[in-house]
Design an enzyme around this catalytic site. Structure first.
Site, PDB file in Angstrom:
ATOM      1  N   ARG A 119     -78.565  31.275   7.005  1.00 17.32           N
ATOM      2  CA  ARG A 119     -77.700  32.187   7.769  1.00 17.32           C
ATOM      3  C   ARG A 119     -78.544  32.852   8.851  1.00 17.32           C
ATOM      4  NH1 ARG A 119     -72.922  33.003   4.506  1.00 17.32           N
ATOM      5  NH2 ARG A 119     -71.436  31.991   5.871  1.00 17.32           N
ATOM      6  N   GLN A 124     -76.180  29.478  13.547  1.00  8.98           N
ATOM      7  CA  GLN A 124     -74.808  29.983  13.592  1.00  8.98           C
ATOM      8  C   GLN A 124     -73.790  28.948  14.083  1.00  8.98           C
ATOM      9  OE1 GLN A 124     -75.132  33.726  15.593  1.00  8.98           O
ATOM     10  NE2 GLN A 124     -74.075  34.803  13.973  1.00  8.98           N
ATOM     11  N   ASP A 127     -72.703  26.646  11.291  1.00  2.00           N
ATOM     12  CA  ASP A 127     -72.424  27.309  10.017  1.00  2.00           C
ATOM     13  C   ASP A 127     -70.995  27.000   9.550  1.00  2.00           C
ATOM     14  OD1 ASP A 127     -71.904  29.068   7.955  1.00  2.00           O
ATOM     15  OD2 ASP A 127     -72.923  30.760   8.885  1.00  2.00           O
ATOM     16  N   SER A 130     -69.068  29.732   7.528  1.00  3.31           N
ATOM     17  CA  SER A 130     -68.426  30.767   8.340  1.00  3.31           C
ATOM     18  C   SER A 130     -67.201  30.223   9.055  1.00  3.31           C
ATOM     19  CB  SER A 130     -69.402  31.314   9.381  1.00  3.31           C
ATOM     20  OG  SER A 130     -70.403  32.038   8.737  1.00  3.31           O
ATOM     21  N   TYR A 230     -76.482  37.277   1.458  1.00  2.00           N
ATOM     22  CA  TYR A 230     -75.573  36.977   0.352  1.00  2.00           C
ATOM     23  C   TYR A 230     -75.654  38.039  -0.738  1.00  2.00           C
ATOM     24  CZ  TYR A 230     -74.959  32.257   2.126  1.00  2.00           C
ATOM     25  OH  TYR A 230     -74.637  31.178   2.891  1.00  2.00           O
TER      26      TYR A 230
HETATM   27  P1  NAD Z   1     -69.475  34.839   0.420  1.00  2.00           P
HETATM   28  O1  NAD Z   1     -68.356  33.917   0.719  1.00  2.00           O
HETATM   29  O2  NAD Z   1     -70.676  34.315  -0.271  1.00  2.00           O
HETATM   30  O3  NAD Z   1     -68.910  36.078  -0.440  1.00  2.00           O
HETATM   31  C1  NAD Z   1     -67.811  36.842   0.014  1.00  2.00           C
HETATM   32  C2  NAD Z   1     -68.083  38.319  -0.160  1.00  2.00           C
HETATM   33  O4  NAD Z   1     -67.952  38.685  -1.547  1.00  2.00           O
HETATM   34  C3  NAD Z   1     -69.471  38.782   0.245  1.00  2.00           C
HETATM   35  O5  NAD Z   1     -69.341  39.767   1.253  1.00  2.00           O
HETATM   36  C4  NAD Z   1     -70.071  39.336  -1.039  1.00  2.00           C
HETATM   37  O6  NAD Z   1     -70.920  40.437  -0.802  1.00  2.00           O
HETATM   38  C5  NAD Z   1     -68.815  39.769  -1.773  1.00  2.00           C
HETATM   39  N1  NAD Z   1     -68.963  40.027  -3.216  1.00  2.00           N
HETATM   40  C6  NAD Z   1     -69.710  39.387  -4.141  1.00  2.00           C
HETATM   41  N2  NAD Z   1     -69.592  39.972  -5.356  1.00  2.00           N
HETATM   42  C7  NAD Z   1     -68.746  41.013  -5.195  1.00  2.00           C
HETATM   43  C8  NAD Z   1     -68.216  42.012  -6.081  1.00  2.00           C
HETATM   44  N3  NAD Z   1     -68.556  42.059  -7.366  1.00  2.00           N
HETATM   45  N4  NAD Z   1     -67.371  42.939  -5.552  1.00  2.00           N
HETATM   46  C9  NAD Z   1     -67.033  42.914  -4.244  1.00  2.00           C
HETATM   47  N5  NAD Z   1     -67.491  42.001  -3.380  1.00  2.00           N
HETATM   48  C10 NAD Z   1     -68.341  41.076  -3.846  1.00  2.00           C
HETATM   49  O7  NAD Z   1     -69.928  35.589   1.768  1.00  2.00           O
HETATM   50  P2  NAD Z   1     -69.963  35.047   3.260  1.00  2.00           P
HETATM   51  O8  NAD Z   1     -68.647  35.213   3.878  1.00  2.00           O
HETATM   52  O9  NAD Z   1     -70.547  33.674   3.264  1.00  2.00           O
HETATM   53  O10 NAD Z   1     -70.941  36.065   3.981  1.00  2.00           O
HETATM   54  C11 NAD Z   1     -72.134  36.520   3.375  1.00  2.00           C
HETATM   55  C12 NAD Z   1     -72.924  37.334   4.386  1.00  2.00           C
HETATM   56  O11 NAD Z   1     -73.595  36.498   5.303  1.00  2.00           O
HETATM   57  C13 NAD Z   1     -72.098  38.291   5.231  1.00  2.00           C
HETATM   58  O12 NAD Z   1     -72.853  39.457   5.414  1.00  2.00           O
HETATM   59  C14 NAD Z   1     -71.999  37.620   6.552  1.00  2.00           C
HETATM   60  O13 NAD Z   1     -71.741  38.514   7.604  1.00  2.00           O
HETATM   61  C15 NAD Z   1     -73.364  37.008   6.622  1.00  2.00           C
HETATM   62  N6  NAD Z   1     -73.406  35.912   7.594  1.00  2.00           N
HETATM   63  C16 NAD Z   1     -74.473  35.851   8.447  1.00  2.00           C
HETATM   64  C17 NAD Z   1     -74.551  34.825   9.385  1.00  2.00           C
HETATM   65  C18 NAD Z   1     -75.682  34.722  10.347  1.00  2.00           C
HETATM   66  O14 NAD Z   1     -76.469  35.633  10.437  1.00  2.00           O
HETATM   67  N7  NAD Z   1     -75.815  33.628  11.055  1.00  2.00           N
HETATM   68  C19 NAD Z   1     -73.579  33.848   9.403  1.00  2.00           C
HETATM   69  C20 NAD Z   1     -72.521  33.941   8.498  1.00  2.00           C
HETATM   70  C21 NAD Z   1     -72.459  34.974   7.582  1.00  2.00           C
END
Ligand code: NAD
Length: 377
Positions: A119, A124, A127, A130, A230
């Site tokens: 990530r 990006q 990804d 996303s 994550y």
């Molecule tokens: P994911 O699909 O793995 O999980 C979805 C969400 O569930 C996450 O926000 C996680 O914190 C939450 N979660 C887990 N356990 C939980 C609980 N017990 N109660 C409530 N919520 C809970 O997540 P994702 O959509 O793949 O994104 C993960 C992170 O990565 C985010 O911060 C996103 O912004 C970041 N991200 C960064 C980049 C980058 O920098 N290039 C790209 C994509 C995503």
């Protein structure tokens, strides 16, 4: 290089890994693009559109028999049988599925799972988690609005006032953020919960209210910070307090969209059966974690049934497991661009063979199998 694009055969899969737009770019890079007849039809891409882009329409064996095969989902045994040893496969290959990876290694494939890309800013544009989660978050809300027998926005009419729907979003990653934005556009009142504290500001900037569950110990705070963006499993003490806060909001909610996931682990249970019982009849739960609960059963709600919509205690629980496939054209358009960008790393212009530059962190992270071995379990 010959690039093959087979029709996806996983149940309910409507997406395609190459669109006419990306086929045209691959052809311009000097590759021969061979698309199985009908591969893009469910995603609104006709064979004629691929031909106009310079691709060739071929049968299944020819598409799967290419040097480089671009797919959405991991191949089944029948598909593996049509692929040649030494070929390269790029797709969403499920990096946590040990048996699946062993099968790819056994077939002699060099395979890249795009879900494993780091990530980082540079990754990006490729990804897939996303690009597809964004669509899932949008479609979850559209689906909820369709199932819910009341309005989302507040309406003041000559026949009286209708209250705005209360939507609770559990898990505010990419899908959750898009769900908040979409529900907001429809006029709902939104509350959201996540383990990661950084999310609070994002929820508020989209017009939602963050369900605060303060961290009381260093262990809780450290777990909440996660790794690489994550979530990590939270200590039970915090989960117990979160449950109390979430239960209050769920009881008052009209719609709950749950998206909470922890990579490589079972989805946490956030909506217990008692919470479902506390909800108003006709309320809707869309469980994006459907099929990802312990042992592949349930989701963020144990009553969720993967692939089904059920009514339990008067609440409609939708367990759709592939929401992006329900927005096939745009899901494919974004996925295909992710794939095209990844190919720049392993398959430069006019390349006669795929390259595996292991000094590239994205390539190294995505490489799953090579030379008959699983590289990254
Ligand atoms: P994911 O699909 O793995 O999980 C979805 C969400 O569930 C996450 O926000 C996680 O914190 C939450 N979660 C887990 N356990 C939980 C609980 N017990 N109660 C409530 N919520 C809970 O997540 P994702 O959509 O793949 O994104 C993960 C992170 O990565 C985010 O911060 C996103 O912004 C970041 N991200 C960064 C980049 C980058 O920098 N290039 C790209 C994509 C995503």
């Amino acid at each position: 290089m010959q690039i093959g694009v087979p029709l996806e055969t996983a149940a309910g899969e409507t997406r395609v890994a190459v669109t006419p737009e990306t086929a045209k770019k691959l052809v311009a890079q000097g590759h021969a693009v061979r698309v199985q007849a009908g591969a893009g039809v469910a995603a609104s891409a006709t064979d004629a559109a691929y031909e106009a882009a310079g691709a060739q329409i071929v049968d299944r064996a020819t598409a799967l028999g290419a040097d480089l095969v671009l797919k959405v989902r991991k191949p089944g045994a029948d598909e593996l049988g049509l692929m040649k040893a030494g070929a390269t496969l790029v797709g969403m290959l499920d990096p946590f599925d040990k048996d699946g990876l062993a099968a790819l290694a056994g077939a002699g494939l060099t395979s890249f799972a795009l879900e494993a890309a780091p990530r980082t800013t540079r990754a990006q544009s490729m990804d897939v988690l996303s690009s597809q989660a964004n669509i899932a978050g949008y479609k979850a809300v559209i689906m909820a609005a369709d199932r819910y027998q009341k309005f989302f926005p507040m309406l003041m009419t000559a026949a009286g006032t209708v209250k705005a729907a209360r939507v609770v979003i559990l898990g505010v990653g990419v899908a959750g953020l898009q769900a908040i934005a979409t529900a907001k556009r429809l006029g709902a009142v939104i509350e959201a919960s996540d383990v990661r504290p950084s999310v609070k500001e994002q929820v508020e900037s989209l017009g939602g209210k963050f369900i605060d569950v303060p961290y009381e110990t260093a262990e809780e705070k450290e777990a909440a910070e996660g790794v690489g963006g994550y979530a990590r499993p939270m200590p039970q003490s915090w989960l117990d307090r979160q449950k109390v806060e979430v239960a209050k909001r769920v009881a008052a909610a009209d719609v709950v969209i749950s998206t909470a996931l922890i990579p490589g682990r079972a989805a946490p249970v956030l909506i217990t059966e008692d919470m479902v019982k506390s909800m108003k009849p006709g309320s809707v739960i869309i469980d994006i974690a459907a099929g990802k609960g312990a042992g592949g059963v349930g989701g963020n709600c144990p009553l969720t049934e993967a692939g089904k919509t059920v009514t339990r205690h008067g609440v409609v629980i939708v367990g759709e497991t592939n929401l992006p496939a329900l927005v096939a054209a745009d899901a494919s358009a974004l996925y295909a661009r992710n794939v095209l960008d990844f190919l720049k790393l392993v398959c430069p212009k006019d390349a006669a063979a795929v390259q595996v530059p292991m000094d590239d962190d994205i390539v190294a992270a995505c490489l799953m199998t090579q030379g008959g071995e699983v590289k990254r379990p």
